[in-house]
Scaffold this active site. Sequence first.
Site, mmCIF file in Angstrom:
data_model
loop_
_atom_site.group_PDB
_atom_site.id
_atom_site.type_symbol
_atom_site.label_atom_id
_atom_site.label_comp_id
_atom_site.label_asym_id
_atom_site.label_seq_id
_atom_site.Cartn_x
_atom_site.Cartn_y
_atom_site.Cartn_z
ATOM 1 N N GLU A 341 1.058 -1.128 0.090
ATOM 2 C CA GLU A 341 -0.200 0.263 0.220
ATOM 3 C C GLU A 341 1.090 1.279 0.257
ATOM 4 O O GLU A 341 0.233 2.243 0.770
ATOM 5 C CB GLU A 341 -0.933 0.037 1.603
ATOM 6 C CG GLU A 341 -2.049 -0.910 1.232
ATOM 7 C CD GLU A 341 -2.492 -1.050 2.612
ATOM 8 O OE1 GLU A 341 -3.992 -1.502 2.540
ATOM 9 O OE2 GLU A 341 -2.539 -0.688 3.586
HETATM 10 C C1 TNX Z 1 -4.048 -4.638 5.003
HETATM 11 S S1 TNX Z 1 -2.822 -5.930 4.048
HETATM 12 C C2 TNX Z 1 -2.818 -3.368 5.111
HETATM 13 C C3 TNX Z 1 -3.002 -3.609 6.896
HETATM 14 C C4 TNX Z 1 -4.505 -2.812 7.454
HETATM 15 C C5 TNX Z 1 -5.148 -4.041 6.514
HETATM 16 C C6 TNX Z 1 -6.264 -4.747 8.060
HETATM 17 C C7 TNX Z 1 -1.507 -5.812 3.952
HETATM 18 C C8 TNX Z 1 -1.027 -5.998 3.072
HETATM 19 N N1 TNX Z 1 -2.029 -3.820 4.382
HETATM 20 O O1 TNX Z 1 -2.590 -2.139 6.926
HETATM 21 O O2 TNX Z 1 -3.762 -3.038 8.368
HETATM 22 O O3 TNX Z 1 -5.566 -4.159 5.579
HETATM 23 O O4 TNX Z 1 -7.058 -5.603 7.220
#
Ligand code: TNX
Length: 529
Positions: A341
């Site tokens: 992300e």
């Molecule tokens: C996505 S999964 C994220 C996390 C959040 C999570 C909550 C991922 C690699 N990144 O930063 O905590 O969703 O479900």
Amino acid sequence: MRRTVTRLLAMTALGLPLILPAAPATAAPTAPARHLADVIPAPVETRPDAHGTFQISPLTVIRTTPGSATAWQVGRQLAETLRPATGYPLPVLPVRSTPLPEIALLIGGADARVGQQGYQLDVTRRGVTIRANTPAGLFAGTQTLRQLLPADIESARRQRTTWAVPGGRIVDYPRFAYRGAMLDLARHFHTVDEITAYVDLLSQYKINYLHLHLTDDQGWRIQIDSWPRLTTVGGGPGTGVDGVGPGYLTKADYKAVVAYAAARHITIIPEIDMPGHTNAAQSTYPELNCDGVAPPPRTDMAVGYSSLCINDERTYRFVEDVIRELAAITPGPFLHIGGDEAHATTDEDYRTFMQRVLPLVAKYGKRAYGWNEIMQADPPTDAVAQFWGTGTTNTDLAEAVARGNKVIMSPANKAYLDMKYDRNTRLGLSWAAYIEVSDAYGWDPATRVSGVGENAVLGVEAPLWSETLRTLDDIEHMAFPRLPAIAELGWSTAASHDWESFRTRLGEQAPRWRLQQVDFYPSPQVPWR
Ligand code: TNX
């Protein structure tokens, strides 16, 4: 040690029954006879023998391969597990033979298929023999033995008078070498006691890796000596979702967690998330921002807004310091560099960053591991991708697999333990899916993503993000009963995959969890005992 052993044996032969605790005042509770296959994860091969039931008795000894300190250690752990409920002394003897009924834990001599992590377990009227090539295999075998005993074995007090183990042979070994869980310490900190309690639960289901998500926008949870304010400020008061901090692991804490997990044959994998998910570091040190201005701390649940400064050498001095210090206290092979992300980083900057950072992981002797986005940066083929998508195609991942990279499967709509079970679940999120037990169990790691087949899959991992979780009870409520489902997908053969069998075996775990005070979710899909 030899002398102690001889003395113990003499004591046992002469007068041990005299020093046994008195029989419990209450009648023994009734429990159904266990069956060799009533185990999670499902064993590869079971051959029951109705005439081979073994009764653990006051005279039973635990015998371990002479000269193997690690086998003796597994024996001691088994004794500590079995003593409270049985009240029996169960001495652990590293000797070649004894005249007594025994539970033998032996290195070598197992079926050739058991490999480095499996075991062979034989139960006859005269005793139990667990054979493995490694202490990890012996430990796995003792976790199976524990589940073959009546559930009352998990009691902290003496419970009953007979302790039967069903007769026959189990030959068992994992489908995948890697079976992991992940705990997020950044959104809400979890203490050493909470982490080690989770380790105890994981080890019962043959999980062998625990990934710790140590840093994120809300908090920084691991001591780094060369950047000391990361913890005192970044992990200080007010950090964490809703500002409920403080909390961080000192290096001594971290080493204690590593050692505790290692004794249960679980390897710790540390994660430093970058180049995004870095607000805790950037709000602590202004020089980690391109404009030299520290942003305010964040305690909300938004994602994707932070980025390290890609074209500034100070960023790489920071990253190298962190990787060097973390690698030095991490005996396991993997170092997780996040990479998810990074919406505030351009694609070009992302590649530039990863191509600077991936060699640093290798420089300090570790194997790079990251969320599947890191495959956009064409990492070396020993880098491992953690797939967290909800779909069944991912071009970057399939291309990386074609180049030789390996994958850990954590599809968010199947393996994420922080997703709500249904719309009424008090805790958790729901952006990926509601995940009932049948959903967590109902997929195949080797056919989930096209182009990512059995040979490309190193294993599975069940992440638990902590935005909504504060206590150990919260962790348990989300992990149980779905964690055992993921553990079975990682260990048991694809051919043995069977929901009806799984839900029945899962239901039989409930009395154990009640005695262990695990705050599990009583899913309506499972016939709980
Ligand atoms: C996505 S999964 C994220 C996390 C959040 C999570 C909550 C991922 C690699 N990144 O930063 O905590 O969703 O479900």
